[in-house]
Write a protein that holds these residues in place. Structure first.
Motif, PDB file in Angstrom:
ATOM      1  N   TYR A 102       0.829  -1.214   0.000  1.00 19.38           N
ATOM      2  CA  TYR A 102       0.000   0.000   0.000  1.00 19.38           C
ATOM      3  C   TYR A 102       0.864   1.265   0.000  1.00 19.38           C
ATOM      4  O   TYR A 102       0.372   2.366   0.019  1.00 19.38           O
ATOM      5  CB  TYR A 102      -0.916  -0.013   1.231  1.00 19.38           C
ATOM      6  CG  TYR A 102      -0.180  -0.344   2.516  1.00 19.38           C
ATOM      7  CD1 TYR A 102      -0.187  -1.646   3.024  1.00 19.38           C
ATOM      8  CD2 TYR A 102       0.570   0.624   3.180  1.00 19.38           C
ATOM      9  CE1 TYR A 102       0.509  -1.963   4.177  1.00 19.38           C
ATOM     10  CE2 TYR A 102       1.274   0.316   4.321  1.00 19.38           C
ATOM     11  CZ  TYR A 102       1.240  -0.984   4.820  1.00 19.38           C
ATOM     12  OH  TYR A 102       1.934  -1.311   5.965  1.00 19.38           O
ATOM     13  N   ASP A 103       2.203   1.062  -0.009  1.00 18.27           N
ATOM     14  CA  ASP A 103       3.106   2.219   0.042  1.00 18.27           C
ATOM     15  C   ASP A 103       3.635   2.538  -1.362  1.00 18.27           C
ATOM     16  O   ASP A 103       4.405   1.760  -1.925  1.00 18.27           O
ATOM     17  CB  ASP A 103       4.288   1.893   0.972  1.00 18.27           C
ATOM     18  CG  ASP A 103       5.220   3.095   1.129  1.00 18.27           C
ATOM     19  OD1 ASP A 103       6.128   3.029   1.970  1.00 18.27           O
ATOM     20  OD2 ASP A 103       5.016   4.096   0.385  1.00 18.27           O
ATOM     21  N   SER A 145      -0.955   8.160  -1.722  1.00 21.93           N
ATOM     22  CA  SER A 145      -0.200   8.247  -0.454  1.00 21.93           C
ATOM     23  C   SER A 145      -0.377   6.983   0.368  1.00 21.93           C
ATOM     24  O   SER A 145      -1.419   6.315   0.301  1.00 21.93           O
ATOM     25  CB  SER A 145      -0.693   9.434   0.385  1.00 21.93           C
ATOM     26  OG  SER A 145      -1.954   9.095   0.966  1.00 21.93           O
ATOM     27  N   LYS A 146       0.614   6.663   1.135  1.00 19.87           N
ATOM     28  CA  LYS A 146       0.557   5.494   2.029  1.00 19.87           C
ATOM     29  C   LYS A 146      -0.587   5.667   3.019  1.00 19.87           C
ATOM     30  O   LYS A 146      -1.401   4.742   3.220  1.00 19.87           O
ATOM     31  CB  LYS A 146       1.900   5.371   2.757  1.00 19.87           C
ATOM     32  CG  LYS A 146       1.984   4.255   3.762  1.00 19.87           C
ATOM     33  CD  LYS A 146       3.397   4.213   4.356  1.00 19.87           C
ATOM     34  CE  LYS A 146       3.453   3.252   5.531  1.00 19.87           C
ATOM     35  NZ  LYS A 146       4.826   3.235   6.133  1.00 19.87           N
ATOM     36  N   ASN A 188      -3.934   5.181   1.379  1.00 15.37           N
ATOM     37  CA  ASN A 188      -4.183   3.766   1.078  1.00 15.37           C
ATOM     38  C   ASN A 188      -4.516   2.979   2.330  1.00 15.37           C
ATOM     39  O   ASN A 188      -5.394   2.118   2.318  1.00 15.37           O
ATOM     40  CB  ASN A 188      -2.951   3.172   0.401  1.00 15.37           C
ATOM     41  CG  ASN A 188      -2.795   3.696  -1.019  1.00 15.37           C
ATOM     42  OD1 ASN A 188      -3.773   4.024  -1.675  1.00 15.37           O
ATOM     43  ND2 ASN A 188      -1.561   3.807  -1.468  1.00 15.37           N
TER      44      ASN A 188
END
Ligand code: VTB
Length: 345
Positions: A246-247, A259-260, A263
C-alpha cells in the motif's frame, strides 16, 4: 454449489477468449479487453445463478460492465421471479479478469487468458486495486516456503521438497524495475529466472503442475489477480501467499493511490485490519466451495490459445473445482454454421 455451474463457467471463459483473440496482435489492448468483458458478461447472464462481481473491471463509476458489485446471472435479472426461486439459490461471489494480460493479446505474446474464480458469498477476499507481493510454489513446498523468508531461503526449501538442485529451478518474475534486487538474488542463489512482461496468474498456477518448468512465482503484481491465483492454488493444493503493498514508495507505477496514509485509510474502510498480513491461499479464497476457470487467449504454459478455422474455433480451458477435487483440461471445437470439416489436431 451446483455442479453444473462448474461446467457452465467453461463456456463463460471460452466465449471471452474467442472474442478477445480476434484482436491478437492488433495493438489494441483496450478493445481486446472490452470485447472479452462483453462476451463474459453476456454468457454469465445466461447461467441460472445469483452472482455478484467482487473483483472485476473496477468501481461502478469507472467500469460500465463487470464492475464491483454488479449482479450477474439469470436469477438477478428483472424477470427473475418468473424463472428462479431466489431462496433456493446460493448467492455466489465472482472474481473476473476477462482478459488477463491485455498487452499480451495486443502484441501477440504468450500467456494471456480469460479467467474467473467463484465461491459462495464472502468466500473470496475483496482485494482493493492495490499491488500484492506474491509467492507461489509447488504443492510439495506448500506451507514450507514463506513469503517472509528470503528468495534464497525459499529456493533451498523448494529444491529440497522437489529433490532438485537450486540450479534446476526456474522462477517467474515480472520484468519490472521494482524487481531488480529480487532478480539478482535469485540468480546469485543459482536458480534461473523467467522474466514475463505480464500475466502472473498463469505463472502462479503453473507452479502447481509438473512439467511446466516453472517452480515458483516471486515478486509484486496486482492484488485482484492474486486472489484469482489463490483460488486456483487452493484447489490444487499449491502454495500461494499474498501481502498487500500500500506504500507508493515500494511500487511507483500508479496502480495504487497517491499516499501510504490514504491507502491505509482505504484498507481500513474496506475492513482490512491487518494491512501487512501475509494471506494464504486458504484465506484469500476461503469459501467452502471454490471454482476456477481459465481459457487460453494466446498460447501459454498450461493451455493453447484460441485457434480459428473456417466458421469455427478451437479453445483449451482449465477448470478446477474444490468440490469435485478435479482439474479438467477441456479442448473444445466450436462448430460454426459454415464449418467444412473438423480439424482434429
Ligand atoms: C500485474 C499482474 C497482471 O498486469 O497486475 C500487471 O498481476 C500490472 O503490473 O498479471 P504493472 O502495473 O507493474 O504493469 C498483469 O501482468 C496483467 O494484468
Amino acid at each position: 454449489m451446483e455442479s453444473t455451474l462448474g461446467l457452465e463457467i467453461i463456456e463463460v471463459v471460452e466465449q471471452a477468449a474467442i472474442a478477445s483473440a480476434r484482436w491478437m496482435g492488433k495493438g489494441e489492448k483496450d478493445i481486446a479487453d472490452q470485447v472479452a468483458v462483453e462476451a463474459m458478461r453476456e454468457r454469465m447472464n445466461k447461467i441460472h445463478m445469483r452472482g455478484r462481481i467482487v473483483i472485476g473491471e473496477g468501481e461502478r463509476d469507472d467500469a460500465p460492465m463487470l464492475y464491483i458489485g454488479e449482479e450477474v446471472g439469470i436469477c438477478t435479472q428483472p424477470d427473475a421471479k418468473d424463472v428462479c426461486n431466489p431462496e433456493e439459490l446460493l448467492e455466489i461471489d465472482i472474481a473476473v479478469d476477462p482478459c488477463e494480460g491485455t498487452n499480451l493479446v495486443a502484441y501477440g505474446q504468450n500467456g494471456s487468458m480469460a479467467v474467473l474464480a467463484i465461491a459462495e458469498k464472502g468466500g473470496l477476499f475483496n482485494a482493493p486495486d492495490f499491488y500484492m507481493k506474491k509467492l507461489a510454489a509447488p504443492p510439495a513446498a506448500r506451507g514450507k516456503v514463506d513469503i517472509n523468508k528470503s528468495a534464497t531461503e525459499n529456493l533451498k526449501i523448494i529444491a529440497e521438497c522437489l529433490n532438485r538442485t537450486v540450479e534446476e529451478l526456474v522462477v517467474v518474475v515480472m520484468d519490472r524495475s521494482r524487481h531488480k534486487e529480487l532478480i539478482q538474488e535469485i540468480r546469485d542463489a543459482g536458480a534461473r529466472v523467467r522474466l514475463i512482461s505480464d500475466g502472473d496468474v498463469s505463472a502462479a498456477i503453473s507452479c502447481a503442475f509438473s512439467g511446466t518448468n516453472i517452480h515458483a512465482l516471486m515478486g509484486i503484481g496486482a492484488a485482484p489477480e492474486g486472489v484469482i491465483s489463490a483460488a486456483a492454488m487452493r484447489c490444487l493444493g499449491g502454495h500461494f501467499q499474498g501481502q498487500l503493498i500500500y506504500d507508493p514508495e515500494v511500487v511507483k507505477t500508479g496502480l495504487i493511490g497517491e499516499s501510504k496514509e490514504g491507502n491505509l485509510a482505504r484498507l481500513t474502510e474496506m475492513g482490512i485490519t491487518e494491512p501487512d498480513r501475509a494471506y494464504t491461499a486458504e484465506e484469500l479464497a476461503s469459501g467452502k466451495t471454490v471454482l476456477f476457470a481459465a481459457c487460453g487467449i494466446t498460447p501459454g504454459t498450461l493451455m493453447e490459445g484460441v485457434r480459428y478455422f473456417h466458421g469455427g474455433a478451437r479453445t483449451q480451458s482449465l477448470v478446477i473445482s474444490s468440490q469435485s477435487r478435479t482439474a479438467r483440461f477441456v479442448d473444445t471445437i466450436h462448430i460454426g454454421d459454415e464449418v467444412s470439416s473438423l480439424q482434429l489436431n
